[in-house]
Design an enzyme around this catalytic site. Structure first.
Site, PDB file in Angstrom:
ATOM      1  N   ASP A  62     -15.249  -1.465 -10.106  1.00 48.81           N
ATOM      2  CA  ASP A  62     -16.605  -1.026 -10.405  1.00 48.81           C
ATOM      3  C   ASP A  62     -16.621  -0.070 -11.591  1.00 48.81           C
ATOM      4  OD1 ASP A  62     -15.197   0.819  -8.651  1.00 48.81           O
ATOM      5  OD2 ASP A  62     -17.057   1.977  -8.582  1.00 48.81           O
ATOM      6  N   GLU A 116       0.833  -1.206   0.000  1.00 52.75           N
ATOM      7  CA  GLU A 116       0.000   0.000   0.000  1.00 52.75           C
ATOM      8  C   GLU A 116       0.868   1.255   0.000  1.00 52.75           C
ATOM      9  OE1 GLU A 116      -2.589   2.640  -0.332  1.00 52.75           O
ATOM     10  OE2 GLU A 116      -3.392   0.597  -0.227  1.00 52.75           O
ATOM     11  N   ASP A 144      -7.389   2.538  -7.971  1.00 51.13           N
ATOM     12  CA  ASP A 144      -7.829   3.910  -8.176  1.00 51.13           C
ATOM     13  C   ASP A 144      -7.972   4.198  -9.679  1.00 51.13           C
ATOM     14  OD1 ASP A 144      -8.157   6.687  -8.296  1.00 51.13           O
ATOM     15  OD2 ASP A 144      -6.888   7.011  -6.536  1.00 51.13           O
ATOM     16  N   LYS A 155      -9.458  12.097 -13.630  1.00 48.07           N
ATOM     17  CA  LYS A 155      -9.084  13.247 -14.444  1.00 48.07           C
ATOM     18  C   LYS A 155      -8.118  12.833 -15.553  1.00 48.07           C
ATOM     19  CE  LYS A 155      -9.729  16.656 -10.755  1.00 48.07           C
ATOM     20  NZ  LYS A 155      -9.090  17.702  -9.923  1.00 48.07           N
TER      21      LYS A 155
END
Length: 210
Positions: free
Chosen positions: A149, A63, A113, A117
């Protein structure tokens, strides 16, 4: 500026700065069991749950957000789980410098993630380089599992994985109804499924002959 240390959560949390060479899995976990890596483990739900359910398998969460990683490590420490650890840092650096080729049983990449943008899309985790890094790190027959998703991002992920000659595309497990509020792979999956959103799932297997 002096190097920041995180000794309070060792051995459950460590960073790339703590390493001076390739990870020795038997030394890290104290056994020779298979190692599964959760890329972008967040606050550690999957790593904790999987480690509890599968004591004969080792789990390493990686992470970049130290705060989230430390949260997961606290959960591991609280439960004294010997078969799970969290590594703070960029997985691409870890794969390039600190993970021995053909030493990983499986990779999991849950809800990376999407970097919405346009100017940020270059930061997306999944690239042809990452696919090659995972192929190098995996043992023959190892798997890559990825869920998201975001349909657009899944199409990118599936395109990269499906086109990689070293991987075979497999049908992902069927989505089952959750038995209870904690019966989800990650907290993000729970949030999205309870909101009625679609989860796109992919599963790929490395060729048995590397």
């Amino acid at each position: 500026m002096p190097q920041q240390t995180f000794d309070d959560l060792k051995p459950y949390f460590f960073t790339l700065d703590d390493l001076d060479g390739p990870l020795d899995w038997s030394r890290l976990f104290g056994n020779e069991n298979p190692v599964e890596i959760d890329i972008g483990c967040g606050r550690g739900k999957f790593v904790v749950d999987a480690a509890r359910a599968n004591p004969d398998r080792n789990y390493l969460g990686i992470e970049t957000d130290y705060g989230k990683g430390r949260h997961g490590a606290k959960r591991l420490k609280k439960r004294t789980l010997p078969n799970a650890r969290v590594l703070g840092g960029d997985v691409r650096i870890a794969l390039d410098r600190f993970i021995t080729p053909a030493s990983i049983a499986d990779f999991d990449v849950y809800f990376p993630d999407p970097w919405w943008k346009r100017r940020h899309k270059r930061r997306r985790l999944f690239t042809a380089d990452l696919v090659q890094q995972m192929a190098t790190a995996l043992q023959p027959g190892g798997h890559v599992t990825s869920w998201t998703d975001v349909e657009e991002y899944f199409e990118i992920i599936a395109g990269l994985m499906d086109d990689a000659p070293s991987f075979q595309t497999l049908p992902p497990p069927t989505q089952l109804e959750a038995a209870h509020d904690m019966d989800y792979r990650t907290s993000f999956e729970r949030k999205k499924r309870q909101a009625g959103e679609t989860i796109y799932r992919g599963l790929w297997q490395l060729s048995l002959e590397k």
